[in-house]
Design a protein around this motif. Sequence first.
Motif: not given
Length: 168
Positions: A62-78, A94-104
């Motif tokens: 399986p290819e674990w999906q990541s939105s690396a090409e459109t990765m949005v960096a965390p914007r707040n402390a949480t 890397q993990v962006g704010v739009t990434d899905n835990f299960f798709a990763l």
Amino acid sequence: GGSKRLVAYVVAQPETDINIDTLRQQLQRSLPDYMVPSAIVPLAALPLTPNGKLDRNALPAPEWQSSAETMVAPRNATEATLAAIWRDVLKREQVGVTDNFFALGGDSLSATRAIARTQKELKLNVPLKAMFEAQTLEALAERLDVLGWANVPQPSSHADAELEEGVI
């Protein structure tokens, strides 16, 4: 990464498209959490051995999906805290704010580990169910922020009285 995960290989009927997100949501509604695959791989046909049995060795990884090409960096402390936890638990760079835990590549066991770390680091009582209901980092962070505000201790009635009198 050497860890075992449940993967679903799906063959659609001819002229039918498979929507992985919709399929995952349907599986989550009908299966216990531990039985929901961490990856769903669509195939044109299942690979078979010369004897007509499933050739497990020929199944693609399986290819674990990541939105690396459109990765949005965390914007707040949480979001930053969750991103660090998810990177560690899922062994991702890397993990962006739009990434899905299960798709990763997350599954129910890694979700349990992530929630336990989240509870410890954010000092919140977070149910495991929250991870399955809010699967993107952004959605979970939003829920946790609301939960954090809901858990803020309210001022005592004595402090309220002093505030009203202008004493404080």
